[in-house]
Design a protein around this motif. Structure first.
Motif, PDB file in Angstrom:
ATOM      1  N   MET A   1       0.823  -1.211   0.000  1.00  0.00           N
ATOM      2  CA  MET A   1       0.000   0.000   0.000  1.00  0.00           C
ATOM      3  C   MET A   1       0.851   1.251   0.000  1.00  0.00           C
ATOM      4  SD  MET A   1      -3.347  -0.702   2.375  1.00  0.00           S
ATOM      5  CE  MET A   1      -2.439  -0.716   3.874  1.00  0.00           C
ATOM      6  N   GLY A   2       2.127   1.109   0.060  1.00  0.00           N
ATOM      7  CA  GLY A   2       2.982   2.284   0.051  1.00  0.00           C
ATOM      8  C   GLY A   2       3.145   2.929   1.400  1.00  0.00           C
ATOM      9  N   VAL A   3       2.854   2.200   2.475  1.00  0.00           N
ATOM     10  CA  VAL A   3       3.029   2.739   3.819  1.00  0.00           C
ATOM     11  C   VAL A   3       4.504   2.638   4.188  1.00  0.00           C
ATOM     12  CG1 VAL A   3       2.481   2.423   6.259  1.00  0.00           C
ATOM     13  CG2 VAL A   3       0.699   2.116   4.534  1.00  0.00           C
ATOM     14  N   GLU A   4       5.074   3.767   4.581  1.00  0.00           N
ATOM     15  CA  GLU A   4       6.466   3.773   5.014  1.00  0.00           C
ATOM     16  C   GLU A   4       6.489   3.999   6.521  1.00  0.00           C
ATOM     17  OE1 GLU A   4      10.417   6.570   4.689  1.00  0.00           O
ATOM     18  OE2 GLU A   4       8.878   6.756   3.142  1.00  0.00           O
ATOM     19  N   LYS A  48       6.551  14.166  11.565  1.00  0.00           N
ATOM     20  CA  LYS A  48       5.375  14.637  10.823  1.00  0.00           C
ATOM     21  C   LYS A  48       4.697  13.505  10.031  1.00  0.00           C
ATOM     22  CE  LYS A  48       7.167  19.322  10.245  1.00  0.00           C
ATOM     23  NZ  LYS A  48       7.985  19.289  11.394  1.00  0.00           N
ATOM     24  N   PRO A  49       4.226  12.457  10.718  1.00  0.00           N
ATOM     25  CA  PRO A  49       3.589  11.346  10.005  1.00  0.00           C
ATOM     26  C   PRO A  49       2.230  11.741   9.437  1.00  0.00           C
ATOM     27  CG  PRO A  49       3.313  11.078  12.355  1.00  0.00           C
ATOM     28  CD  PRO A  49       4.200  12.271  12.164  1.00  0.00           C
ATOM     29  N   ASP A  50       1.827  11.073   8.355  1.00  0.00           N
ATOM     30  CA  ASP A  50       0.501  11.299   7.771  1.00  0.00           C
ATOM     31  C   ASP A  50      -0.575  10.639   8.621  1.00  0.00           C
ATOM     32  OD1 ASP A  50       1.473  12.698   5.504  1.00  0.00           O
ATOM     33  OD2 ASP A  50       2.028  10.784   4.591  1.00  0.00           O
ATOM     34  N   VAL A  51      -0.235   9.522   9.237  1.00  0.00           N
ATOM     35  CA  VAL A  51      -1.165   8.778  10.084  1.00  0.00           C
ATOM     36  C   VAL A  51      -0.324   7.899  11.014  1.00  0.00           C
ATOM     37  CG1 VAL A  51      -1.413   6.859   8.434  1.00  0.00           C
ATOM     38  CG2 VAL A  51      -3.247   7.291  10.069  1.00  0.00           C
ATOM     39  N   ILE A  52      -0.854   7.623  12.201  1.00  0.00           N
ATOM     40  CA  ILE A  52      -0.162   6.690  13.085  1.00  0.00           C
ATOM     41  C   ILE A  52      -1.101   5.546  13.436  1.00  0.00           C
ATOM     42  CG2 ILE A  52       1.383   8.451  14.015  1.00  0.00           C
ATOM     43  CD1 ILE A  52      -0.212   8.356  16.610  1.00  0.00           C
ATOM     44  N   HIS A  76     -10.441  -0.425  14.098  1.00  0.00           N
ATOM     45  CA  HIS A  76     -11.625   0.380  13.846  1.00  0.00           C
ATOM     46  C   HIS A  76     -12.688  -0.515  13.230  1.00  0.00           C
ATOM     47  CE1 HIS A  76      -9.198   3.969  14.614  1.00  0.00           C
ATOM     48  NE2 HIS A  76     -10.359   4.551  14.811  1.00  0.00           N
ATOM     49  N   ASN A  77     -12.332  -1.264  12.204  1.00  0.00           N
ATOM     50  CA  ASN A  77     -13.272  -2.169  11.546  1.00  0.00           C
ATOM     51  C   ASN A  77     -12.610  -3.505  11.246  1.00  0.00           C
ATOM     52  OD1 ASN A  77     -15.617  -0.356  11.151  1.00  0.00           O
ATOM     53  ND2 ASN A  77     -14.103   0.830  10.037  1.00  0.00           N
ATOM     54  N   GLY A  78     -11.643  -3.897  12.042  1.00  0.00           N
ATOM     55  CA  GLY A  78     -10.835  -5.087  11.796  1.00  0.00           C
ATOM     56  C   GLY A  78     -11.583  -6.359  12.066  1.00  0.00           C
ATOM     57  N   PRO A  79     -10.931  -7.472  12.133  1.00  0.00           N
ATOM     58  CA  PRO A  79      -9.480  -7.591  12.210  1.00  0.00           C
ATOM     59  C   PRO A  79      -8.819  -7.370  10.854  1.00  0.00           C
ATOM     60  CG  PRO A  79     -10.456  -9.764  12.198  1.00  0.00           C
ATOM     61  CD  PRO A  79     -11.588  -8.782  12.227  1.00  0.00           C
ATOM     62  N   TYR A  80      -7.525  -7.143  10.865  1.00  0.00           N
ATOM     63  CA  TYR A  80      -6.771  -6.837   9.663  1.00  0.00           C
ATOM     64  C   TYR A  80      -6.011  -8.054   9.142  1.00  0.00           C
ATOM     65  CZ  TYR A  80      -7.649  -1.996  11.097  1.00  0.00           C
ATOM     66  OH  TYR A  80      -8.227  -0.812  11.461  1.00  0.00           O
ATOM     67  N   LYS A  81      -6.545  -9.241   9.358  1.00  0.00           N
ATOM     68  CA  LYS A  81      -5.868 -10.479   8.979  1.00  0.00           C
ATOM     69  C   LYS A  81      -6.315 -10.909   7.578  1.00  0.00           C
ATOM     70  CE  LYS A  81      -5.390 -15.233  10.529  1.00  0.00           C
ATOM     71  NZ  LYS A  81      -5.827 -16.214  11.501  1.00  0.00           N
ATOM     72  N   GLY A  82      -5.391 -11.383   6.768  1.00  0.00           N
ATOM     73  CA  GLY A  82      -5.705 -11.898   5.446  1.00  0.00           C
ATOM     74  C   GLY A  82      -6.040 -10.805   4.447  1.00  0.00           C
ATOM     75  N   PHE A  83      -6.517 -11.224   3.259  1.00  0.00           N
ATOM     76  CA  PHE A  83      -6.812 -10.270   2.188  1.00  0.00           C
ATOM     77  C   PHE A  83      -7.916  -9.299   2.589  1.00  0.00           C
ATOM     78  CE2 PHE A  83      -9.229  -8.928  -1.528  1.00  0.00           C
ATOM     79  CZ  PHE A  83      -8.225  -8.292  -2.246  1.00  0.00           C
ATOM     80  N   GLU A  84      -9.015  -9.824   3.141  1.00  0.00           N
ATOM     81  CA  GLU A  84     -10.113  -8.942   3.552  1.00  0.00           C
ATOM     82  C   GLU A  84      -9.656  -7.970   4.637  1.00  0.00           C
ATOM     83  OE1 GLU A  84     -13.539 -11.208   4.619  1.00  0.00           O
ATOM     84  OE2 GLU A  84     -13.681 -12.129   2.635  1.00  0.00           O
ATOM     85  N   GLY A  85      -8.804  -8.422   5.515  1.00  0.00           N
ATOM     86  CA  GLY A  85      -8.263  -7.541   6.546  1.00  0.00           C
ATOM     87  C   GLY A  85      -7.408  -6.438   5.955  1.00  0.00           C
ATOM     88  N   TRP A  86      -6.662  -6.769   4.914  1.00  0.00           N
ATOM     89  CA  TRP A  86      -5.832  -5.776   4.237  1.00  0.00           C
ATOM     90  C   TRP A  86      -6.714  -4.697   3.606  1.00  0.00           C
ATOM     91  CZ3 TRP A  86      -1.025  -4.740   4.930  1.00  0.00           C
ATOM     92  CH2 TRP A  86      -0.284  -4.046   3.984  1.00  0.00           C
ATOM     93  N   ARG A  88      -9.750  -3.877   4.661  1.00  0.00           N
ATOM     94  CA  ARG A  88     -10.269  -3.093   5.797  1.00  0.00           C
ATOM     95  C   ARG A  88      -9.230  -2.092   6.301  1.00  0.00           C
ATOM     96  NH1 ARG A  88     -11.268  -8.011   8.007  1.00  0.00           N
ATOM     97  NH2 ARG A  88     -13.260  -8.832   7.425  1.00  0.00           N
ATOM     98  N   PHE A  89      -7.988  -2.554   6.381  1.00  0.00           N
ATOM     99  CA  PHE A  89      -6.905  -1.704   6.855  1.00  0.00           C
ATOM    100  C   PHE A  89      -6.717  -0.499   5.923  1.00  0.00           C
ATOM    101  CE2 PHE A  89      -2.137  -1.177   7.462  1.00  0.00           C
ATOM    102  CZ  PHE A  89      -2.243  -0.576   8.706  1.00  0.00           C
ATOM    103  N   ALA A  90      -6.714  -0.744   4.610  1.00  0.00           N
ATOM    104  CA  ALA A  90      -6.572   0.341   3.632  1.00  0.00           C
ATOM    105  C   ALA A  90      -7.731   1.327   3.759  1.00  0.00           C
ATOM    106  CB  ALA A  90      -6.504  -0.225   2.213  1.00  0.00           C
ATOM    107  N   ARG A  91      -8.947   0.807   3.904  1.00  0.00           N
ATOM    108  CA  ARG A  91     -10.118   1.682   4.053  1.00  0.00           C
ATOM    109  C   ARG A  91     -10.020   2.510   5.335  1.00  0.00           C
ATOM    110  NH1 ARG A  91     -14.691  -1.728   5.166  1.00  0.00           N
ATOM    111  NH2 ARG A  91     -13.727  -1.615   7.201  1.00  0.00           N
TER     112      ARG A  91
END
Length: 173
Positions: A1-4, A48-52, A76-86, A88-91
């Motif tokens: 997702m490009g998260v650094e 100066k992070p965009d999100v933590i 927030h709307n997890g869990p973030y496990k597996g493809f569906e979790g990914w 949810r995490f991006a959303r």
């Protein structure tokens, strides 16, 4: 997702937890073991992070200085496990960064007007304020199904009449 990852920390973790976090970072990321509130603030001001992604208490500190956050402990709307979790995490990341409340928090209301003539702009969406009246009123594009209105359905139900005389309790002698 490009998260650094620019920083990692652990509050109650073990050595292994810290090592896992460090392994996920690029060279030059800040690793903090058991930070207090002032150290967390200093890191956010410096990096100066965009999100933590953190827990509730550090997230509330981040909100005070207008840094969006995800409660990664409770999801927030997890869990973030597996493809569906990914997904949810991006959303959840998107919603945290582009939240209308977060946009309002960037305004200094003592010096700036709150924009009432337009909606909140996100990277992909603009609210109805900029749409024409024809589009806003078109029932084919915005048909209301009532699916989110639970109160109307409850009011239409028939309930038993509990106001009838109830049998009197006999007192113990």
């Amino acid at each position: 997702m490009g998260v650094e990852a620019v920083s990692v920390y652990t509050k109650f973790g073990h050595q292994g937890d810290m090592e896992k976090g460090i392994a996920r970072c690029e060279e030059g990321a800040l690793a903090i073991d058991d930070p207090n509130e002032l150290e967390s603030l200093e890191a956010m001001y410096t990096l100066k992070p965009d999100v933590i992604f953190t827990g509730k208490r550090p997230g509330e500190v981040a909100k005070k200085i207008r840094v969006p956050y995800l409660n990664a402990h409770a999801y927030h709307n997890g869990p973030y496990k597996g493809f569906e979790g990914w997904v949810r995490f991006a959303r959840d990341i998107y919603n945290a960064i582009y939240s209308p409340i977060h946009q309002l928090s960037m305004l200094d209301i003592s010096e700036q007007e709150i924009p009432a003539d337009r909606g909140f702009a996100t990277a992909r969406m603009i609210s109805d304020a900029t749409l024409s009246e024809d589009i806003r009123q078109d029932p084919n594009l915005r048909e209301y199904t009532g699916g989110f209105d639970s109160v109307t359905k409850l009011r239409q139900r028939e309930y038993p009449d509990f106001s009838q005389d109830k049998p009197q309790r006999q007192e113990a002698v």
